[in-house]
Design an enzyme around this catalytic site. Sequence first.
Site, PDB file in Angstrom:
ATOM      1  N   SER A   1       0.853  -1.195   0.000  1.00 40.01           N
ATOM      2  CA  SER A   1       0.000   0.000   0.000  1.00 40.01           C
ATOM      3  C   SER A   1       0.884   1.239   0.000  1.00 40.01           C
ATOM      4  O   SER A   1       1.673   1.452   0.934  1.00 40.01           O
ATOM      5  CB  SER A   1      -0.881   0.027   1.257  1.00 40.01           C
TER       6      SER A   1
ATOM      7  N   MET B   1     -11.107  -5.915   5.752  1.00 37.30           N
ATOM      8  CA  MET B   1     -10.311  -4.959   6.509  1.00 37.30           C
ATOM      9  C   MET B   1      -9.954  -5.568   7.857  1.00 37.30           C
ATOM     10  O   MET B   1     -10.836  -5.976   8.624  1.00 37.30           O
ATOM     11  CB  MET B   1     -11.094  -3.663   6.749  1.00 37.30           C
TER      12      MET B   1
ATOM     13  N   MET C   1     -12.121   4.265  -0.254  1.00 41.82           N
ATOM     14  CA  MET C   1     -12.722   4.459   1.061  1.00 41.82           C
ATOM     15  C   MET C   1     -13.412   5.823   1.032  1.00 41.82           C
ATOM     16  O   MET C   1     -12.960   6.808   1.644  1.00 41.82           O
ATOM     17  CB  MET C   1     -11.636   4.407   2.160  1.00 41.82           C
TER      18      MET C   1
ATOM     19  N   ASP D   1      -4.676   3.549  -1.779  1.00 40.72           N
ATOM     20  CA  ASP D   1      -5.735   3.838  -0.812  1.00 40.72           C
ATOM     21  C   ASP D   1      -6.324   5.220  -1.029  1.00 40.72           C
ATOM     22  O   ASP D   1      -5.674   6.229  -0.759  1.00 40.72           O
ATOM     23  CB  ASP D   1      -5.181   3.754   0.613  1.00 40.72           C
TER      24      ASP D   1
ATOM     25  N   MET E   1      -8.957   8.004   0.014  1.00 42.67           N
ATOM     26  CA  MET E   1      -9.707   8.362   1.224  1.00 42.67           C
ATOM     27  C   MET E   1     -10.285   9.760   1.064  1.00 42.67           C
ATOM     28  O   MET E   1      -9.622  10.647   0.514  1.00 42.67           O
ATOM     29  CB  MET E   1      -8.770   8.322   2.432  1.00 42.67           C
TER      30      MET E   1
ATOM     31  N   ASP F   1      -6.371  -6.600   4.444  1.00 42.40           N
ATOM     32  CA  ASP F   1      -5.797  -5.254   4.377  1.00 42.40           C
ATOM     33  C   ASP F   1      -5.760  -4.623   5.771  1.00 42.40           C
ATOM     34  O   ASP F   1      -6.778  -4.280   6.339  1.00 42.40           O
ATOM     35  CB  ASP F   1      -6.690  -4.416   3.436  1.00 42.40           C
TER      36      ASP F   1
ATOM     37  N   HIS G   1      -1.208  -1.280  -4.299  1.00 45.72           N
ATOM     38  CA  HIS G   1      -2.478  -0.970  -3.626  1.00 45.72           C
ATOM     39  C   HIS G   1      -2.546   0.530  -3.368  1.00 45.72           C
ATOM     40  O   HIS G   1      -1.672   1.100  -2.693  1.00 45.72           O
ATOM     41  CB  HIS G   1      -2.548  -1.746  -2.309  1.00 45.72           C
TER      42      HIS G   1
ATOM     43  N   HIS H   1      -8.385   1.048  -3.854  1.00 39.63           N
ATOM     44  CA  HIS H   1      -9.274   0.800  -2.709  1.00 39.63           C
ATOM     45  C   HIS H   1      -9.976   2.107  -2.368  1.00 39.63           C
ATOM     46  O   HIS H   1      -9.359   3.014  -1.814  1.00 39.63           O
ATOM     47  CB  HIS H   1      -8.409   0.296  -1.540  1.00 39.63           C
TER      48      HIS H   1
HETATM   49  C1  DX5 Z   1      -6.098   1.481   5.681  1.00 40.97           C
HETATM   50  C2  DX5 Z   1      -5.692   1.071   4.267  1.00 40.97           C
HETATM   51  C3  DX5 Z   1      -4.626   0.007   4.275  1.00 40.97           C
HETATM   52  C4  DX5 Z   1      -3.329   0.458   4.955  1.00 40.97           C
HETATM   53  C5  DX5 Z   1      -2.454  -0.740   5.237  1.00 40.97           C
HETATM   54  O1  DX5 Z   1      -7.303   2.197   5.627  1.00 40.97           O
HETATM   55  O2  DX5 Z   1      -6.810   0.561   3.557  1.00 40.97           O
HETATM   56  O3  DX5 Z   1      -4.352  -0.392   2.924  1.00 40.97           O
HETATM   57  O4  DX5 Z   1      -2.656   1.353   4.110  1.00 40.97           O
HETATM   58  O5  DX5 Z   1      -1.344  -0.298   5.982  1.00 40.97           O
HETATM   59  P1  DX5 Z   1      -0.644  -1.301   7.033  1.00 40.97           P
HETATM   60  O6  DX5 Z   1      -0.218  -2.509   6.224  1.00 40.97           O
HETATM   61  O7  DX5 Z   1       0.522  -0.530   7.568  1.00 40.97           O
HETATM   62  O8  DX5 Z   1      -1.675  -1.654   8.070  1.00 40.97           O
HETATM   63 ZN    ZN Z   2      -6.318  -0.368   1.587  1.00 42.75          ZN
END
Ligand code: DX5
Ligand code: ZN
Length: 228
Positions: free
Chosen positions: A12, A141, A72, A39, A41, A177, A37, A70
């Site tokens: 990620s 998650m 969110m 993320d 947000m 994840d 990956h 991903h």
């Molecule tokens: C959290 C993200 C994850 C996060 C994972 O909301 O969706 O992808 O970046 O990071 P680690 O592996 O450090 O938990």
């Molecule tokens: Zn993620």
Amino acid sequence: MTFDRRLRIAPSILSADFADFGREIRATEDQGADWVHVDVMDGHFVPNLTFGPPAVKAFRRHVTTFMDVHLMIAPVDPFIEAYAEAGADMITVHVEAGPHIHRTLQAIRATGRMAGVALNPGTPAEAVEHVLDLCDMVLVMSVNPGFGGQKFIHSQIAKIERLRAMIGDRPIHIQVDGGVDPDTAPLVVRAGADVLVAGSAVFRGGSADTPEVYGRNMRAIREAVAAA
Ligand code: DX5
Ligand code: ZN
């Protein structure tokens, strides 16, 4: 052709150097990452803010493996087209992001991209039971979404097992994840996961100038799974 459930590691980039994404993406792929990956947000569905479609479009220029986006964000439907246009290979949406997950997954499939559905820690596996045939992946998650570096939530292992049973031999990946590292990776793979997102466990201690650290960190995860 049997479905390819070989272990995949998807670093990620939330844990990468935010001033150097191009080099960071290339470094992780050179060091053996299977996917990238991303993320996304929105500061509403989760208490953090990251990448709009223009940023993801820029990342795309550096990704040579598979860009796993991903989302969110809520509402998510208005943005599906934009992230598909930005070059996502997989678009994963949260079942909690809106009232019409069936229609949302249909919309992703209509763009020609692969469709994933994500479950927050408090959401049961059964929430996706009636949309599995619209999915290429279910994302479990194992932290509350919003940040990297959080502690793995062990109660999610039973959910992974339940999902694996529900999926059967359908061509659907299970991605985990959050808090995935050499200690937790064997647990989630044994439970039925095949795609592991790892942010802090991949990027910690390294940089784009010392990418061999990323390679070492990813190998540590693979070796822990193989040894279990
Ligand atoms: C959290 C993200 C994850 C996060 C994972 O909301 O969706 O992808 O970046 O990071 P680690 O592996 O450090 O938990
Ligand atoms: Zn993620």
